[in-house]
Design a protein around this motif. Structure first.
Motif: not given
Lengths: 112, 112
Positions: A27-30, A66-71, A90-91
């Motif tokens: 996933i990218s930051g935005n 926190e690293d946004r790699k999973s939810s 992921v949009r």
């Protein structure tokens, strides 16, 4: 486009919390994470979305690492009507619209 | 009721027929989408319209022809289809930058 990975199927007892994991390591930051569900033979239904903070609404909670790699999508008190296929997406925004690419999703079965 | 209405709900057609699927949204949205869902497969994004302009065309065969005459209506014109085109065709709408799509109930298409 960032790819997501979800377990093929899960079971949960009625009245318990259902925790559905999703991996989105590229996933990218935005890029936002969206969750939808599809009950048999109906169109998908929006559940919740988030960027980096945890989110809660009347349907569910979304916990993003926190690293946004999973939810993880949490249905706090699952009912039989929550039996459905759940999609983590992921949009990608395109020219005033959205490109939501659905994967195989997780088939969640709520057992009495 | 999602505010997105698709007609007809079911359609059976021969390979030489011409038919059209209709989608109407009453939500004031400015983006509309066609998705295809074959049996046991994920949803496939076919077309995306933003402000009545096509912004995405996912390598869909020319026997599928979309039309968006205004922001509330979307059509999918079908001609010379193949049996493998049998699927659930779903329409959705959104408001521009929002990733929250509202789906119709779909048209279940059978090509004989």
């Amino acid at each position: 486009d960032a790819k997501t990975t979800q377990p093929t199927s899960m079971d949960c007892a009625e009245g318990r919390a259902a925790n559905l994991p999703c991996n989105h390591s590229t996933i990218s930051g935005n890029e936002y994470v969206y969750w939808y569900r599809q009950i048999h033979s109906q169109g998908p239904q929006y559940i919740i979305h988030g960027l980096k903070n945890n989110e809660t609404n009347e349907m569910a909670s979304l916990i993003i690492t926190e690293d946004r790699k999973s939810s993880t999508l949490i249905l706090p008190h699952a009912t039989l009507r929550d039996t459905a296929v759940y999609y983590c997406i992921v949009r990608v925004a395109i020219q005033g619209a959205q490109k939501l690419v659905f994967g195989q999703g997780t088939r969640l079965t709520i057992n009495p | 009721e999602t505010g997105v209405t698709q007609t007809p709900r079911h359609l059976v057609m021969g390979m030489t027929n011409k038919k059209s699927l209709k989608c109407e949204q009453h939500l004031g949205h400015n983006a509309m989408y066609w998705y295809k869902q074959s049996a046991k497969k994920p949803l496939e994004l076919m077309f995306v319209y933003s402000l009545e302009e096509r912004v995405e065309n996912n390598s869909v065969p020319s026997r599928f022809s979309p039309e968006c005459p205004n922001s509330s209506h979307l059509f999918l014109h079908l001609h010379t289809l193949q049996p493998e085109d049998s699927a659930l065709y779903l329409c959705a709408s959104s408001q521009g930058a929002s990733g929250k799509l509202f789906f119709g109930s779909g048209t279940q298409l059978s090509v004989l």
